[in-house]
Design a protein around this motif. Structure first.
Motif, PDB file in Angstrom:
ATOM      1  N   TYR A  19       0.921  -1.288   0.112  1.00 19.40           N
ATOM      2  CA  TYR A  19       0.063   0.148   0.000  1.00 19.40           C
ATOM      3  C   TYR A  19       0.807   1.315   0.037  1.00 19.40           C
ATOM      4  O   TYR A  19       0.219   2.489   0.132  1.00 19.40           O
ATOM      5  N   GLU A  34     -13.257 -10.483   2.966  1.00 14.24           N
ATOM      6  CA  GLU A  34     -13.286 -10.437   1.539  1.00 14.24           C
ATOM      7  C   GLU A  34     -13.674  -9.023   1.099  1.00 14.24           C
ATOM      8  O   GLU A  34     -12.818  -8.353   0.360  1.00 14.24           O
ATOM      9  N   ARG A  35     -14.595  -8.544   1.551  1.00 17.49           N
ATOM     10  CA  ARG A  35     -15.175  -7.249   1.177  1.00 17.49           C
ATOM     11  C   ARG A  35     -14.281  -6.037   1.435  1.00 17.49           C
ATOM     12  O   ARG A  35     -14.159  -5.074   0.916  1.00 17.49           O
ATOM     13  N   LEU A  37     -10.953  -6.444   1.906  1.00 21.05           N
ATOM     14  CA  LEU A  37      -9.810  -6.385   1.034  1.00 21.05           C
ATOM     15  C   LEU A  37      -9.956  -6.203  -0.352  1.00 21.05           C
ATOM     16  O   LEU A  37      -9.268  -5.291  -0.774  1.00 21.05           O
ATOM     17  N   GLU A  38     -11.243  -6.071  -0.799  1.00 20.42           N
ATOM     18  CA  GLU A  38     -11.612  -5.767  -1.948  1.00 20.42           C
ATOM     19  C   GLU A  38     -11.799  -4.165  -2.095  1.00 20.42           C
ATOM     20  O   GLU A  38     -11.431  -3.615  -2.846  1.00 20.42           O
ATOM     21  N   PHE A  39     -12.286  -3.621  -0.898  1.00 22.18           N
ATOM     22  CA  PHE A  39     -12.296  -2.248  -0.763  1.00 22.18           C
ATOM     23  C   PHE A  39     -10.949  -1.607  -0.585  1.00 22.18           C
ATOM     24  O   PHE A  39     -10.535  -0.475  -1.401  1.00 22.18           O
ATOM     25  N   ARG A  41      -7.906  -3.014  -1.786  1.00 20.64           N
ATOM     26  CA  ARG A  41      -7.357  -3.121  -3.280  1.00 20.64           C
ATOM     27  C   ARG A  41      -8.026  -2.120  -4.147  1.00 20.64           C
ATOM     28  O   ARG A  41      -7.317  -1.687  -4.975  1.00 20.64           O
ATOM     29  N   SER A  42      -9.378  -1.849  -4.117  1.00 14.14           N
ATOM     30  CA  SER A  42      -9.666  -0.880  -5.304  1.00 14.14           C
ATOM     31  C   SER A  42      -9.559   0.692  -4.866  1.00 14.14           C
ATOM     32  O   SER A  42      -9.763   1.579  -5.412  1.00 14.14           O
TER      33      SER A  42
END
Length: 171
Positions: A19, A34-35, A37-39, A41-42
């Protein structure tokens, strides 16, 4: 020799991870990993907000200046802990701009006052209507002349689930 805790010189140097900035360990429910981590990553869910305005009447010159980044949850959700979404069926609120399949954003922390659009359960059945309180009477008013107001009789159980704050409407 003491055990545990921070040790001088241990770990990766700050800002050298994926990061490119210092990170912090946190505890989150496993169901949300997972949600989250996706947040991360995006880079979040902020989208560009252009500084120019779009004319609803005559065309106006364009402006390509980006005013900033816009996070819709910051704009649409005042109190996340008391907010929920619900999908609409039916046409009783069409004149209020609420159409079938729209998604309503509902906040349970906002007081249901006269004139507000609310989600209510009458004897266990949900409806979306405008709250009308006058002279001790409570009515749920549709926003379509083809529908009749719902009079709440003393023997009926009315439970207000929350106040509608926004409508997500596909055009």
């Amino acid at each position: 020799m003491p055990r545990g805790g921070k040790r001088s010189g241990a770990g990766r140097p700050k800002g050298t991870g994926k990061y490119s900035e210092p990170t912090k360990a946190i505890r989150v429910p496993e169901s949300m990993v997972e949600r989250i981590l996706e947040f991360a990553r995006s880079g979040g869910f902020k989208l560009p907000l252009y500084g120019g305005k779009v004319a609803a009447g005559c065309p106006a010159p364009t402006d390509d200046y980006i005013e900033g980044m816009l996070d819709l949850s910051e704009q649409l959700i005042r109190d996340p802990a008391s907010t929920f979404f619900v999908r609409v069926t039916g046409y009783s609120m069409i004149n209020a701009g609420i159409h079938p399949d729209d998604i309503l954003i509902v906040d349970r922390s906002i007081e249901a006052r006269h004139g507000k659009i609310i989600i209510a359960a009458i004897d266990g059945e949900l409806t979306v209507k405008r709250l009308h309180k006058k002279a001790g009477e409570v009515r749920l008013m549709p926003e379509n002349d083809d529908f009749e107001p719902i009079e709440i009789a003393p023997e009926e159980t009315l439970h207000i689930w929350g106040t509608v704050t926004n409508v997500i409407h596909t055009v």
